[in-house]
Design a protein around this motif. Sequence first.
Motif, PDB file in Angstrom:
ATOM      1  N   PRO A   1       0.804  -1.221   0.000  1.00  0.00           N
ATOM      2  CA  PRO A   1       0.000   0.000   0.000  1.00  0.00           C
ATOM      3  C   PRO A   1       0.838   1.273   0.000  1.00  0.00           C
ATOM      4  O   PRO A   1       0.324   2.338   0.305  1.00  0.00           O
ATOM      5  CB  PRO A   1      -0.791  -0.133   1.289  1.00  0.00           C
ATOM      6  CG  PRO A   1       0.163  -0.778   2.235  1.00  0.00           C
ATOM      7  CD  PRO A   1       0.964  -1.739   1.366  1.00  0.00           C
ATOM      8  N   THR A   2       2.133   1.203  -0.331  1.00  0.00           N
ATOM      9  CA  THR A   2       2.945   2.414  -0.332  1.00  0.00           C
ATOM     10  C   THR A   2       2.766   3.186  -1.633  1.00  0.00           C
ATOM     11  O   THR A   2       2.301   2.657  -2.635  1.00  0.00           O
ATOM     12  CB  THR A   2       4.442   2.098  -0.120  1.00  0.00           C
ATOM     13  OG1 THR A   2       4.911   1.296  -1.201  1.00  0.00           O
ATOM     14  CG2 THR A   2       4.676   1.381   1.200  1.00  0.00           C
ATOM     15  N   VAL A   3       3.140   4.465  -1.575  1.00  0.00           N
ATOM     16  CA  VAL A   3       3.104   5.356  -2.735  1.00  0.00           C
ATOM     17  C   VAL A   3       4.458   6.058  -2.804  1.00  0.00           C
ATOM     18  O   VAL A   3       5.202   6.087  -1.826  1.00  0.00           O
ATOM     19  CB  VAL A   3       1.964   6.396  -2.629  1.00  0.00           C
ATOM     20  CG1 VAL A   3       0.603   5.717  -2.616  1.00  0.00           C
ATOM     21  CG2 VAL A   3       2.133   7.281  -1.403  1.00  0.00           C
ATOM     22  N   ARG A   4       4.773   6.645  -3.945  1.00  0.00           N
ATOM     23  CA  ARG A   4       6.048   7.332  -4.103  1.00  0.00           C
ATOM     24  C   ARG A   4       5.923   8.768  -3.605  1.00  0.00           C
ATOM     25  O   ARG A   4       5.054   9.521  -4.013  1.00  0.00           O
ATOM     26  CB  ARG A   4       6.493   7.325  -5.557  1.00  0.00           C
ATOM     27  CG  ARG A   4       7.798   8.039  -5.730  1.00  0.00           C
ATOM     28  CD  ARG A   4       8.879   7.390  -6.471  1.00  0.00           C
ATOM     29  NE  ARG A   4       8.781   6.045  -6.902  1.00  0.00           N
ATOM     30  CZ  ARG A   4       9.669   5.118  -6.562  1.00  0.00           C
ATOM     31  NH1 ARG A   4      10.655   5.387  -5.750  1.00  0.00           N
ATOM     32  NH2 ARG A   4       9.554   3.893  -7.042  1.00  0.00           N
ATOM     33  N   ASP A   5       6.818   9.144  -2.691  1.00  0.00           N
ATOM     34  CA  ASP A   5       6.955  10.534  -2.271  1.00  0.00           C
ATOM     35  C   ASP A   5       7.939  11.145  -3.250  1.00  0.00           C
ATOM     36  O   ASP A   5       9.145  10.901  -3.167  1.00  0.00           O
ATOM     37  CB  ASP A   5       7.475  10.613  -0.836  1.00  0.00           C
ATOM     38  CG  ASP A   5       7.664  12.037  -0.345  1.00  0.00           C
ATOM     39  OD1 ASP A   5       7.655  12.978  -1.170  1.00  0.00           O
ATOM     40  OD2 ASP A   5       7.843  12.221   0.876  1.00  0.00           O
ATOM     41  N   THR A   6       7.445  11.896  -4.215  1.00  0.00           N
ATOM     42  CA  THR A   6       8.300  12.422  -5.284  1.00  0.00           C
ATOM     43  C   THR A   6       9.303  13.449  -4.776  1.00  0.00           C
ATOM     44  O   THR A   6      10.304  13.699  -5.438  1.00  0.00           O
ATOM     45  CB  THR A   6       7.453  13.020  -6.416  1.00  0.00           C
ATOM     46  OG1 THR A   6       6.584  14.010  -5.882  1.00  0.00           O
ATOM     47  CG2 THR A   6       6.652  11.942  -7.124  1.00  0.00           C
ATOM     48  N   SER A   7       9.080  14.032  -3.598  1.00  0.00           N
ATOM     49  CA  SER A   7      10.030  15.005  -3.073  1.00  0.00           C
ATOM     50  C   SER A   7      11.325  14.337  -2.624  1.00  0.00           C
ATOM     51  O   SER A   7      12.377  14.963  -2.624  1.00  0.00           O
ATOM     52  CB  SER A   7       9.415  15.806  -1.918  1.00  0.00           C
ATOM     53  OG  SER A   7       9.190  14.971  -0.789  1.00  0.00           O
ATOM     54  N   ILE A   8      11.260  13.056  -2.255  1.00  0.00           N
ATOM     55  CA  ILE A   8      12.467  12.340  -1.822  1.00  0.00           C
ATOM     56  C   ILE A   8      12.734  11.101  -2.677  1.00  0.00           C
ATOM     57  O   ILE A   8      13.762  10.444  -2.527  1.00  0.00           O
ATOM     58  CB  ILE A   8      12.398  11.943  -0.328  1.00  0.00           C
ATOM     59  CG1 ILE A   8      11.195  11.030  -0.049  1.00  0.00           C
ATOM     60  CG2 ILE A   8      12.379  13.179   0.559  1.00  0.00           C
ATOM     61  CD1 ILE A   8      11.165  10.424   1.340  1.00  0.00           C
ATOM     62  N   GLY A   9      11.787  10.750  -3.559  1.00  0.00           N
ATOM     63  CA  GLY A   9      11.969   9.611  -4.448  1.00  0.00           C
ATOM     64  C   GLY A   9      11.846   8.254  -3.773  1.00  0.00           C
ATOM     65  O   GLY A   9      12.298   7.257  -4.314  1.00  0.00           O
ATOM     66  N   LYS A  10      11.231   8.197  -2.612  1.00  0.00           N
ATOM     67  CA  LYS A  10      11.111   6.940  -1.855  1.00  0.00           C
ATOM     68  C   LYS A  10       9.654   6.514  -1.739  1.00  0.00           C
ATOM     69  O   LYS A  10       8.740   7.319  -1.856  1.00  0.00           O
ATOM     70  CB  LYS A  10      11.665   7.121  -0.436  1.00  0.00           C
ATOM     71  CG  LYS A  10      13.086   7.611  -0.378  1.00  0.00           C
ATOM     72  CD  LYS A  10      14.028   6.476  -0.271  1.00  0.00           C
ATOM     73  CE  LYS A  10      15.439   7.028  -0.117  1.00  0.00           C
ATOM     74  NZ  LYS A  10      16.450   6.124  -0.390  1.00  0.00           N
ATOM     75  N   CYS A  11       9.467   5.204  -1.459  1.00  0.00           N
ATOM     76  CA  CYS A  11       8.139   4.661  -1.214  1.00  0.00           C
ATOM     77  C   CYS A  11       7.796   4.852   0.258  1.00  0.00           C
ATOM     78  O   CYS A  11       8.615   4.529   1.132  1.00  0.00           O
ATOM     79  CB  CYS A  11       8.097   3.173  -1.559  1.00  0.00           C
ATOM     80  SG  CYS A  11       8.475   2.828  -3.288  1.00  0.00           S
ATOM     81  N   VAL A  12       6.625   5.401   0.526  1.00  0.00           N
ATOM     82  CA  VAL A  12       6.184   5.663   1.893  1.00  0.00           C
ATOM     83  C   VAL A  12       4.721   5.274   2.042  1.00  0.00           C
ATOM     84  O   VAL A  12       3.996   5.159   1.057  1.00  0.00           O
ATOM     85  CB  VAL A  12       6.361   7.157   2.282  1.00  0.00           C
ATOM     86  CG1 VAL A  12       7.815   7.590   2.216  1.00  0.00           C
ATOM     87  CG2 VAL A  12       5.504   8.062   1.407  1.00  0.00           C
ATOM     88  N   GLN A  13       4.296   5.101   3.284  1.00  0.00           N
ATOM     89  CA  GLN A  13       2.875   4.917   3.556  1.00  0.00           C
ATOM     90  C   GLN A  13       2.179   6.242   3.266  1.00  0.00           C
ATOM     91  O   GLN A  13       2.750   7.319   3.471  1.00  0.00           O
ATOM     92  CB  GLN A  13       2.651   4.522   5.024  1.00  0.00           C
ATOM     93  CG  GLN A  13       3.259   3.202   5.411  1.00  0.00           C
ATOM     94  CD  GLN A  13       2.554   2.031   4.749  1.00  0.00           C
ATOM     95  OE1 GLN A  13       1.353   2.049   4.515  1.00  0.00           O
ATOM     96  NE2 GLN A  13       3.327   1.007   4.425  1.00  0.00           N
TER      97      GLN A  13
END
Length: 99
Positions: free
Chosen positions: A78-90
């Motif tokens: 269920p993670t999504v990409r945080d485009t500000s840091i380029g990582k997968c996060v909840q």
Amino acid sequence: MKVVLALCVLSIVALANASPSGCRYGPWGRCVERCPDGTHSYSTGCRPLTPEATCDNPNPVAGTAPLCDYSACYCDAPTVRDTSIGKCVQLEECPKKDE
């Protein structure tokens, strides 16, 4: 019996080299990047592209035009990409937007 043994050995070698999260493919179908942990390989084949889920767009919709040979590493649900840091996060870890 030798054929069965040979097939077993080949299967073990293939599984040892397999990446559970897949691969991003480049031109001519070559693996150019192993998908990092927490991501999986996404490819359109020759279908419309569904963008990766991001903090800004957690429920993306597929486009209408077919796109051939596109490949990328998308975040595992269920993670999504945080485009500000380029990582997968909840989703709840996404940066808050100013209203």
